[in-house]
Design a protein around this motif. Structure first.
Motif, PDB file in Angstrom:
ATOM      1  N   ASP A  14      -7.885 -17.292 -45.614  1.00 23.34           N
ATOM      2  CA  ASP A  14      -9.211 -17.590 -45.061  1.00 23.34           C
ATOM      3  C   ASP A  14      -9.924 -16.312 -44.630  1.00 23.34           C
ATOM      4  O   ASP A  14      -9.279 -15.341 -44.230  1.00 23.34           O
ATOM      5  N   PRO A  15     -11.262 -16.322 -44.680  1.00 22.37           N
ATOM      6  CA  PRO A  15     -12.012 -15.158 -44.180  1.00 22.37           C
ATOM      7  C   PRO A  15     -11.725 -14.922 -42.700  1.00 22.37           C
ATOM      8  O   PRO A  15     -11.541 -15.866 -41.932  1.00 22.37           O
ATOM      9  N   ALA A  16     -11.706 -13.667 -42.303  1.00 19.67           N
ATOM     10  CA  ALA A  16     -11.444 -13.301 -40.902  1.00 19.67           C
ATOM     11  C   ALA A  16     -12.598 -13.762 -40.029  1.00 19.67           C
ATOM     12  O   ALA A  16     -13.765 -13.616 -40.395  1.00 19.67           O
ATOM     13  N   GLU A  18     -12.390 -13.080 -36.462  1.00 19.51           N
ATOM     14  CA  GLU A  18     -12.422 -12.070 -35.411  1.00 19.51           C
ATOM     15  C   GLU A  18     -11.412 -10.983 -35.757  1.00 19.51           C
ATOM     16  O   GLU A  18     -10.524 -11.199 -36.572  1.00 19.51           O
ATOM     17  N   ARG A  19     -11.546  -9.831 -35.135  1.00 19.68           N
ATOM     18  CA  ARG A  19     -10.612  -8.730 -35.408  1.00 19.68           C
ATOM     19  C   ARG A  19      -9.232  -9.080 -34.856  1.00 19.68           C
ATOM     20  O   ARG A  19      -9.096  -9.411 -33.679  1.00 19.68           O
ATOM     21  N   ARG A  20      -8.230  -9.022 -35.753  1.00 17.86           N
ATOM     22  CA  ARG A  20      -6.857  -9.249 -35.310  1.00 17.86           C
ATOM     23  C   ARG A  20      -5.874  -8.672 -36.315  1.00 17.86           C
ATOM     24  O   ARG A  20      -6.228  -8.374 -37.445  1.00 17.86           O
ATOM     25  N   LEU A  21      -4.646  -8.551 -35.882  1.00 18.80           N
ATOM     26  CA  LEU A  21      -3.566  -8.029 -36.717  1.00 18.80           C
ATOM     27  C   LEU A  21      -3.170  -9.089 -37.742  1.00 18.80           C
ATOM     28  O   LEU A  21      -2.914 -10.229 -37.377  1.00 18.80           O
ATOM     29  N   ALA A  39     -17.194  -8.561 -41.383  1.00 20.83           N
ATOM     30  CA  ALA A  39     -18.043  -7.374 -41.572  1.00 20.83           C
ATOM     31  C   ALA A  39     -19.254  -7.453 -40.656  1.00 20.83           C
ATOM     32  O   ALA A  39     -19.809  -8.523 -40.425  1.00 20.83           O
ATOM     33  N   ARG A  40     -19.652  -6.306 -40.141  1.00 23.17           N
ATOM     34  CA  ARG A  40     -20.793  -6.244 -39.216  1.00 23.17           C
ATOM     35  C   ARG A  40     -22.097  -6.035 -39.972  1.00 23.17           C
ATOM     36  O   ARG A  40     -22.882  -5.162 -39.647  1.00 23.17           O
ATOM     37  N   ARG A  41     -22.294  -6.806 -40.995  1.00 18.44           N
ATOM     38  CA  ARG A  41     -23.520  -6.723 -41.786  1.00 18.44           C
ATOM     39  C   ARG A  41     -24.066  -8.131 -41.945  1.00 18.44           C
ATOM     40  O   ARG A  41     -23.345  -9.099 -41.848  1.00 18.44           O
ATOM     41  N   GLY A  42     -25.321  -8.250 -42.251  1.00 15.40           N
ATOM     42  CA  GLY A  42     -25.923  -9.569 -42.438  1.00 15.40           C
ATOM     43  C   GLY A  42     -26.139  -9.865 -43.913  1.00 15.40           C
ATOM     44  O   GLY A  42     -25.621  -9.180 -44.790  1.00 15.40           O
ATOM     45  N   GLY A  43     -26.911 -10.895 -44.192  1.00 12.70           N
ATOM     46  CA  GLY A  43     -27.296 -11.239 -45.559  1.00 12.70           C
ATOM     47  C   GLY A  43     -26.131 -11.518 -46.478  1.00 12.70           C
ATOM     48  O   GLY A  43     -25.295 -12.378 -46.204  1.00 12.70           O
ATOM     49  N   GLU A  44     -26.086 -10.777 -47.583  1.00 21.28           N
ATOM     50  CA  GLU A  44     -25.069 -10.973 -48.609  1.00 21.28           C
ATOM     51  C   GLU A  44     -23.648 -10.859 -48.044  1.00 21.28           C
ATOM     52  O   GLU A  44     -22.759 -11.615 -48.409  1.00 21.28           O
ATOM     53  N   ALA A  45     -23.456  -9.911 -47.143  1.00 22.57           N
ATOM     54  CA  ALA A  45     -22.128  -9.693 -46.569  1.00 22.57           C
ATOM     55  C   ALA A  45     -21.634 -10.929 -45.833  1.00 22.57           C
ATOM     56  O   ALA A  45     -20.486 -11.342 -45.984  1.00 22.57           O
ATOM     57  N   GLN A  46     -22.495 -11.539 -45.066  1.00 19.69           N
ATOM     58  CA  GLN A  46     -22.095 -12.723 -44.322  1.00 19.69           C
ATOM     59  C   GLN A  46     -21.918 -13.914 -45.254  1.00 19.69           C
ATOM     60  O   GLN A  46     -20.980 -14.690 -45.120  1.00 19.69           O
ATOM     61  N   TRP A  47     -22.803 -14.071 -46.207  1.00 16.35           N
ATOM     62  CA  TRP A  47     -22.738 -15.180 -47.159  1.00 16.35           C
ATOM     63  C   TRP A  47     -21.469 -15.126 -48.002  1.00 16.35           C
ATOM     64  O   TRP A  47     -20.825 -16.134 -48.250  1.00 16.35           O
ATOM     65  N   ASP A  48     -21.102 -13.932 -48.475  1.00 15.43           N
ATOM     66  CA  ASP A  48     -19.934 -13.770 -49.344  1.00 15.43           C
ATOM     67  C   ASP A  48     -18.627 -13.574 -48.578  1.00 15.43           C
ATOM     68  O   ASP A  48     -17.584 -13.373 -49.181  1.00 15.43           O
ATOM     69  N   GLY A  49     -18.666 -13.583 -47.268  1.00 14.52           N
ATOM     70  CA  GLY A  49     -17.449 -13.468 -46.468  1.00 14.52           C
ATOM     71  C   GLY A  49     -16.833 -12.081 -46.475  1.00 14.52           C
ATOM     72  O   GLY A  49     -15.616 -11.943 -46.462  1.00 14.52           O
ATOM     73  N   TRP A  50     -17.674 -11.045 -46.473  1.00 16.09           N
ATOM     74  CA  TRP A  50     -17.148  -9.687 -46.445  1.00 16.09           C
ATOM     75  C   TRP A  50     -16.384  -9.459 -45.154  1.00 16.09           C
ATOM     76  O   TRP A  50     -16.697 -10.011 -44.107  1.00 16.09           O
ATOM     77  N   GLU A  51     -15.376  -8.612 -45.263  1.00 16.87           N
ATOM     78  CA  GLU A  51     -14.560  -8.257 -44.105  1.00 16.87           C
ATOM     79  C   GLU A  51     -14.450  -6.746 -43.991  1.00 16.87           C
ATOM     80  O   GLU A  51     -14.632  -6.026 -44.973  1.00 16.87           O
ATOM     81  N   GLU A  52     -14.123  -6.301 -42.792  1.00 12.10           N
ATOM     82  CA  GLU A  52     -13.809  -4.889 -42.580  1.00 12.10           C
ATOM     83  C   GLU A  52     -12.307  -4.811 -42.359  1.00 12.10           C
ATOM     84  O   GLU A  52     -11.777  -5.449 -41.451  1.00 12.10           O
ATOM     85  N   TRP A  53     -11.623  -4.087 -43.224  1.00  8.20           N
ATOM     86  CA  TRP A  53     -10.181  -3.894 -43.103  1.00  8.20           C
ATOM     87  C   TRP A  53      -9.928  -2.531 -42.495  1.00  8.20           C
ATOM     88  O   TRP A  53     -10.463  -1.528 -42.971  1.00  8.20           O
ATOM     89  N   ALA A  69     -12.923  -8.291 -48.845  1.00  9.24           N
ATOM     90  CA  ALA A  69     -12.957  -9.746 -48.661  1.00  9.24           C
ATOM     91  C   ALA A  69     -11.535 -10.228 -48.428  1.00  9.24           C
ATOM     92  O   ALA A  69     -10.584  -9.447 -48.525  1.00  9.24           O
ATOM     93  N   SER A  70     -11.365 -11.508 -48.144  1.00  6.77           N
ATOM     94  CA  SER A  70     -10.025 -12.041 -47.895  1.00  6.77           C
ATOM     95  C   SER A  70      -9.157 -11.858 -49.139  1.00  6.77           C
ATOM     96  O   SER A  70      -9.652 -11.837 -50.261  1.00  6.77           O
ATOM     97  N   PRO A  71      -7.842 -11.719 -48.962  1.00  4.83           N
ATOM     98  CA  PRO A  71      -6.931 -11.428 -50.080  1.00  4.83           C
ATOM     99  C   PRO A  71      -6.994 -12.465 -51.200  1.00  4.83           C
ATOM    100  O   PRO A  71      -7.275 -13.632 -50.971  1.00  4.83           O
ATOM    101  N   GLY A  72      -6.715 -12.004 -52.407  1.00  6.61           N
ATOM    102  CA  GLY A  72      -6.674 -12.895 -53.561  1.00  6.61           C
ATOM    103  C   GLY A  72      -7.941 -12.816 -54.390  1.00  6.61           C
ATOM    104  O   GLY A  72      -8.473 -11.731 -54.630  1.00  6.61           O
ATOM    105  N   VAL A  73      -8.440 -13.959 -54.793  1.00  9.11           N
ATOM    106  CA  VAL A  73      -9.597 -14.028 -55.694  1.00  9.11           C
ATOM    107  C   VAL A  73     -10.823 -13.367 -55.081  1.00  9.11           C
ATOM    108  O   VAL A  73     -11.534 -12.610 -55.749  1.00  9.11           O
TER     109      VAL A  73
END
Length: 176
Positions: A14-16, A18-21, A39-53, A69-73
């Motif tokens: 699942d998409p993150a 909140e920040r966690r281990l 991810a701390r971005r809006g628009g496309e980043a939020q829609w596509d479930g971008w993450e900051e690793w 993004a979350s692992p896998g596809v």
């Protein structure tokens, strides 16, 4: 290298929120940990479930991927478009290619200090240095011979945690 997940399989995919281990790996250099956050971005980043690793080695941040993004596809879809980040304070890119030919399938971890390229070789996945030497190899799901260098360890961790081995598989397998 020994990889462990600190979350359930459902939370892993699942998409993150909140920040966690999320995961850790034991290496010759010490313990490597993965923190994922929205991810701390809006628009496309939020829609596509971008993450900051954020990947840390023995408590020191070594790698940040800003638009993963979350692992896998989902991660493979982002990496195909190129993920940007910073490695040891310098810019880095992570990209992947699919192809029916094995020579055209790869994942590239490119930093200003060098490039690690993952490719398929017989029944294994290999990480290659810019000179073409094998710096890590995965056989039967286990990584062996991982060179004790920070960039190699970080690249192998991102490859494993992101589920990026899908880039190295033949796209024709889905039709079998």
């Amino acid at each position: 290298m020994k990889f462990e997940r600190d979350v359930s399989p459902g939370d892993w995919r699942d998409p993150a929120k909140e920040r966690r281990l999320y995961a850790r790996a034991r290496t010759e250099l010490g313990e490597v940990v993965l923190h994922r956050a929205r991810a701390r971005r809006g628009g496309e980043a939020q829609w596509d479930g971008w993450e900051e690793w954020t990947i840390s080695l023995e408590g020191e941040e070594i790698l940040v991927l800003h638009d993963m993004a979350s692992p896998g596809v989902a991660a493979r879809r982002r990496v195909q478009k190129t993920v940007h980040g910073s490695f040891a304070g310098t810019c880095m890119n992570l990209s992947g290619r699919h192809s029916p030919l094995s020579s055209g399938r790869s994942v590239v971890f490119a930093t200003e200090t060098g490039t690690i390229r993952f490719r398929t070789h017989r029944f294994s996945a290999q990480a290659l240095s810019p000179q073409g030497e094998v710096v890590a190899e995965r056989r039967s799901g286990d990584w062996g011979g991982v060179r004790a260098e920070v960039n190699v360890v970080a690249a192998v961790c991102v490859f494993e945690w992101g589920g990026l081995d899908g880039f190295l598989e033949s796209p024709l397998l889905q039709f079998i």
